[in-house]
Enzyme design. Structure first.
Site, PDB file in Angstrom:
ATOM      1  N   CYS A   1     -18.627 -24.534 -12.309  1.00 55.53           N
ATOM      2  CA  CYS A   1     -19.568 -23.905 -11.401  1.00 55.53           C
ATOM      3  C   CYS A   1     -19.521 -24.594 -10.040  1.00 55.53           C
ATOM      4  O   CYS A   1     -19.908 -25.759  -9.912  1.00 55.53           O
ATOM      5  CB  CYS A   1     -20.947 -23.998 -12.026  1.00 55.53           C
ATOM      6  SG  CYS A   1     -22.198 -23.401 -10.955  1.00 55.53           S
TER       7      CYS A   1
ATOM      8  N   PRO B   1     -19.330 -33.533  -9.925  1.00 56.97           N
ATOM      9  CA  PRO B   1     -18.562 -33.432 -11.165  1.00 56.97           C
ATOM     10  C   PRO B   1     -17.197 -32.781 -10.967  1.00 56.97           C
ATOM     11  O   PRO B   1     -16.218 -33.123 -11.648  1.00 56.97           O
ATOM     12  CB  PRO B   1     -19.452 -32.596 -12.095  1.00 56.97           C
ATOM     13  CG  PRO B   1     -20.537 -32.060 -11.266  1.00 56.97           C
ATOM     14  CD  PRO B   1     -20.646 -32.893 -10.037  1.00 56.97           C
ATOM     15  N   ASP B   2     -17.111 -31.846 -10.011  1.00 59.29           N
ATOM     16  CA  ASP B   2     -15.818 -31.201  -9.736  1.00 59.29           C
ATOM     17  C   ASP B   2     -14.783 -32.235  -9.295  1.00 59.29           C
ATOM     18  O   ASP B   2     -13.602 -32.144  -9.619  1.00 59.29           O
ATOM     19  CB  ASP B   2     -15.975 -30.110  -8.665  1.00 59.29           C
ATOM     20  CG  ASP B   2     -16.622 -30.621  -7.370  1.00 59.29           C
ATOM     21  OD1 ASP B   2     -17.488 -31.523  -7.448  1.00 59.29           O
ATOM     22  OD2 ASP B   2     -16.266 -30.125  -6.286  1.00 59.29           O
ATOM     23  N   ARG B   3     -15.250 -33.248  -8.599  1.00 55.54           N
ATOM     24  CA  ARG B   3     -14.333 -34.281  -8.102  1.00 55.54           C
ATOM     25  C   ARG B   3     -13.872 -35.173  -9.256  1.00 55.54           C
ATOM     26  O   ARG B   3     -12.715 -35.607  -9.298  1.00 55.54           O
ATOM     27  CB  ARG B   3     -15.023 -35.096  -7.006  1.00 55.54           C
ATOM     28  CG  ARG B   3     -15.638 -34.192  -5.941  1.00 55.54           C
ATOM     29  CD  ARG B   3     -16.361 -34.973  -4.881  1.00 55.54           C
ATOM     30  NE  ARG B   3     -15.428 -35.619  -3.976  1.00 55.54           N
ATOM     31  CZ  ARG B   3     -15.795 -36.465  -3.020  1.00 55.54           C
ATOM     32  NH1 ARG B   3     -17.064 -36.787  -2.888  1.00 55.54           N
ATOM     33  NH2 ARG B   3     -14.899 -36.998  -2.232  1.00 55.54           N
TER      34      ARG B   3
ATOM     35  N   ASP C   1      -9.346 -30.370  -2.431  1.00 58.34           N
ATOM     36  CA  ASP C   1      -9.905 -29.184  -3.076  1.00 58.34           C
ATOM     37  C   ASP C   1     -10.617 -28.307  -2.049  1.00 58.34           C
ATOM     38  O   ASP C   1     -11.641 -28.680  -1.482  1.00 58.34           O
ATOM     39  CB  ASP C   1     -10.886 -29.630  -4.176  1.00 58.34           C
ATOM     40  CG  ASP C   1     -11.402 -28.457  -5.005  1.00 58.34           C
ATOM     41  OD1 ASP C   1     -11.423 -27.322  -4.491  1.00 58.34           O
ATOM     42  OD2 ASP C   1     -11.796 -28.683  -6.160  1.00 58.34           O
TER      43      ASP C   1
HETATM   44  C1  LIG Z   1     -18.871 -32.040  -2.192  1.00 63.37           C
HETATM   45  C2  LIG Z   1     -19.310 -30.891  -3.075  1.00 63.37           C
HETATM   46  C3  LIG Z   1     -20.474 -30.171  -2.412  1.00 63.37           C
HETATM   47  C4  LIG Z   1     -18.139 -29.924  -3.244  1.00 63.37           C
HETATM   48  O1  LIG Z   1     -18.577 -28.806  -3.978  1.00 63.37           O
HETATM   49  P1  LIG Z   1     -17.794 -27.386  -4.048  1.00 63.37           P
HETATM   50  O2  LIG Z   1     -17.125 -27.175  -2.735  1.00 63.37           O
HETATM   51  O3  LIG Z   1     -16.773 -27.513  -5.139  1.00 63.37           O
HETATM   52  O4  LIG Z   1     -18.824 -26.382  -4.390  1.00 63.37           O
HETATM   53  C5  LIG Z   1     -19.691 -31.420  -4.496  1.00 63.37           C
HETATM   54  O5  LIG Z   1     -18.642 -32.155  -5.030  1.00 63.37           O
HETATM   55  C6  LIG Z   1     -20.938 -32.277  -4.464  1.00 63.37           C
HETATM   56  O6  LIG Z   1     -22.041 -31.770  -4.442  1.00 63.37           O
HETATM   57  N1  LIG Z   1     -20.769 -33.633  -4.468  1.00 63.37           N
HETATM   58  C7  LIG Z   1     -21.848 -34.587  -4.504  1.00 63.37           C
HETATM   59  C8  LIG Z   1     -21.614 -35.743  -3.580  1.00 63.37           C
HETATM   60  C9  LIG Z   1     -20.333 -36.517  -3.824  1.00 63.37           C
HETATM   61  O7  LIG Z   1     -19.390 -36.024  -4.465  1.00 63.37           O
HETATM   62  O8  LIG Z   1     -20.236 -37.672  -3.360  1.00 63.37           O
HETATM   63  K   LIG Z   2     -14.519 -28.750  -3.277  1.00 61.04           K
END
Ligand SMILES: CC(C)(COP(=O)(O)O)[C@@H](O)C(=O)NCCC(=O)O
Ligand SMILES: [K+]
Ligand SMILES: Nc1ncnc2c1ncn2[C@@H]1O[C@H](COP(=O)(O)OP(=O)(O)O)[C@@H](O)[C@H]1O
Length: 262
Positions: free
Chosen positions: A7, A108-110, A129
Site C-alpha cells: 500500500c 516499510p516500502d523502503r 523508487d
Molecule cells: C517516503 C514515503 C512517503 C514514500 O512513500 P510512497 O511514495 O511509496 O507512497 C514513505 O516511505 C514514508 O512514509 N516513509 C516514512 C519516513 C522514512 O522512511 O524515513
Molecule cells: K517511494
C-alpha cells in the site's frame, strides 16, 4: 497461498503468491476508508475473472499509510482466517538490519525494497523508487538499510505547479523533445523531467562518494523506465521489487518468527 499487499500513498497493489510465482496482481487507488468487505468483493471478482483459484492462508502487508492497515487486518481475519504480518511492526522480523537514528520510523516500502534488492544483487546498493515520493534507499555491504533520501515524486512536482500557479494546467509527465519548451506544457515537462534527471544523478553521485565503495543503482516504480531510457541513470530496473521483498520477508518469518499464534 500468500496474499501480499503493498500500500503506497497513491496505489495499493495486491498479489497472490502460490509458493513458486505470483499468479495474479491487481491495483486499486489507496483509500483508508475502503472496508474489508469492499476489498474482498473486489479481489474475489478479479480472481474469478482470471479463473484463479487460490485458497489464501497467509497475508503480508507493507503500508506507507498507517490508517489503511486496520481494514486490511479485518480482511485477513474475516475472510482468510489469518493474522497478517505487517512490515514495520515489532512482530514482523526482517532478514536485514536497520541502522538509522533511534526513534526513526522508516517507511516499510523502503525496508521491503532493501530486502528485495539485497536478495537480487547483494549489498552496496542505491534503490531508487519512483512513487508518490521518490525515495533513495541505501543498502550496506551486509544488506542493512542505512538511510537514504526522500524527494518529491514526479507527479507530485507537476501537481504542485498546477496547484500553486493559476495559469499552469494539469500535465502528465513525458520525455520532452527538447530542453527549451516552446509552450507551457513543454516548459513544465522539461522542468520536471530534466530537473529529475539532474536530481537522480546528483544524489546518486553524492551517495556513492559518501559511501566510499562501488555501488549498483537499482530503480523501481512505474516511472522508472521513462528515466532509464533517457540517460543511463541506473544499472538495472526491477518491476516487481516490492512483491519480491514481501514474499521473502514472509518466508523468513515462517522459518524464524512467531507466526500462527492467532
Ligand atoms: C517516503 C514515503 C512517503 C514514500 O512513500 P510512497 O511514495 O511509496 O507512497 C514513505 O516511505 C514514508 O512514509 N516513509 C516514512 C519516513 C522514512 O522512511 O524515513
Ligand atoms: K517511494
Ligand atoms: N506506468 C506508469 N505511467 C505513468 N504514471 C505512473 C505509472 N505507474 C505509476 N504512475 C504514477 O506514479 C505515481 C506513483 O505511483 P505508485 O508507484 O503507485 O506510487 P505509491 O507507491 O506511492 O502509491 C502516481 O501518481 C501514479 O499515478
Amino acid at each position: 497461498m500468500l496474499l501480499a499487499v503493498d500500500c503506497g500513498n497513491t496505489n495499493t497493489v495486491f498479489s497472490i503468491w502460490d509458493g513458486e510465482r505470483f499468479v495474479g496482481t491487481w491495483r486499486t487507488a489507496t483509500d483508508w476508508k475502503r472496508t474489508a468487505d469492499q476489498y474482498f468483493v473486489w479481489l474475489n471478482t478479479l480472481m474469478r475473472l482470471q479463473e484463479i483459484e487460490a485458497e489464501i492462508t497467509d497475508m503480508i502487508v507493507s503500508s506507507t499509510v498507517p490508517r489503511v492497515v486496520f481494514n486490511l487486518r479485518v480482511l485477513a481475519d474475516r475472510y482468510f482466517n489469518t493474522r497478517p504480518l505487517v512490515v514495520g511492526k515489532s512482530d514482523c522480523l526482517l532478514p536485514v538490519d536497520v541502522r538509522v537514528d533511534e526513534g526513526t520510523g522508516v517507511g516499510p516500502d523502503r525496508l521491503v525494497n532493501t530486502v528485495a534488492g539485497f536478495d537480487h544483487y547483494g549489498g552496496n546498493l542505491i534503490m531508487v523508487d519512483f512513487g508518490t515520493a521518490t525515495t533513495f534507499d541505501v543498502v550496506a555491504e551486509d544488506g542493512a538499510y542505512i538511510g537514504g533520501v526522500i524527494a518529491p515524486g514526479v507527479n507530485l512536482s507537476l501537481e504542485a505547479l498546477h496547484q500553486a500557479a493559476a495559469a499552469l494546467p494539469h500535465v502528465d509527465i513525458s520525455k520532452p523533445q527538447s530542453v527549451i519548451g516552446t509552450n507551457t506544457v513543454a516548459c513544465m515537462q522539461s522542468g520536471v523531467f530534466w530537473g529529475y534527471v539532474g536530481l537522480v544523478r546528483e544524489i546518486c553521485t553524492r551517495i556513492k562518494a559518501e559511501h566510499g565503495v562501488p555501488m549498483k543503482i537499482i530503480s523501481t516504480g512505474g516511472l522508472a523506465p521513462l528515466f532509464q531510457q533517457s540517460a543511463q541513470l541506473f544499472d538495472a530496473f526491477e518491476d516487481d521489487l516490492t512483491m519480491h521483498g514481501l514474499q521473502i520477508i514472509h518466508k523468513y518469518n515462517k522459518e524464524n518468527g512467531l507466526q500462527d499464534e492467532h
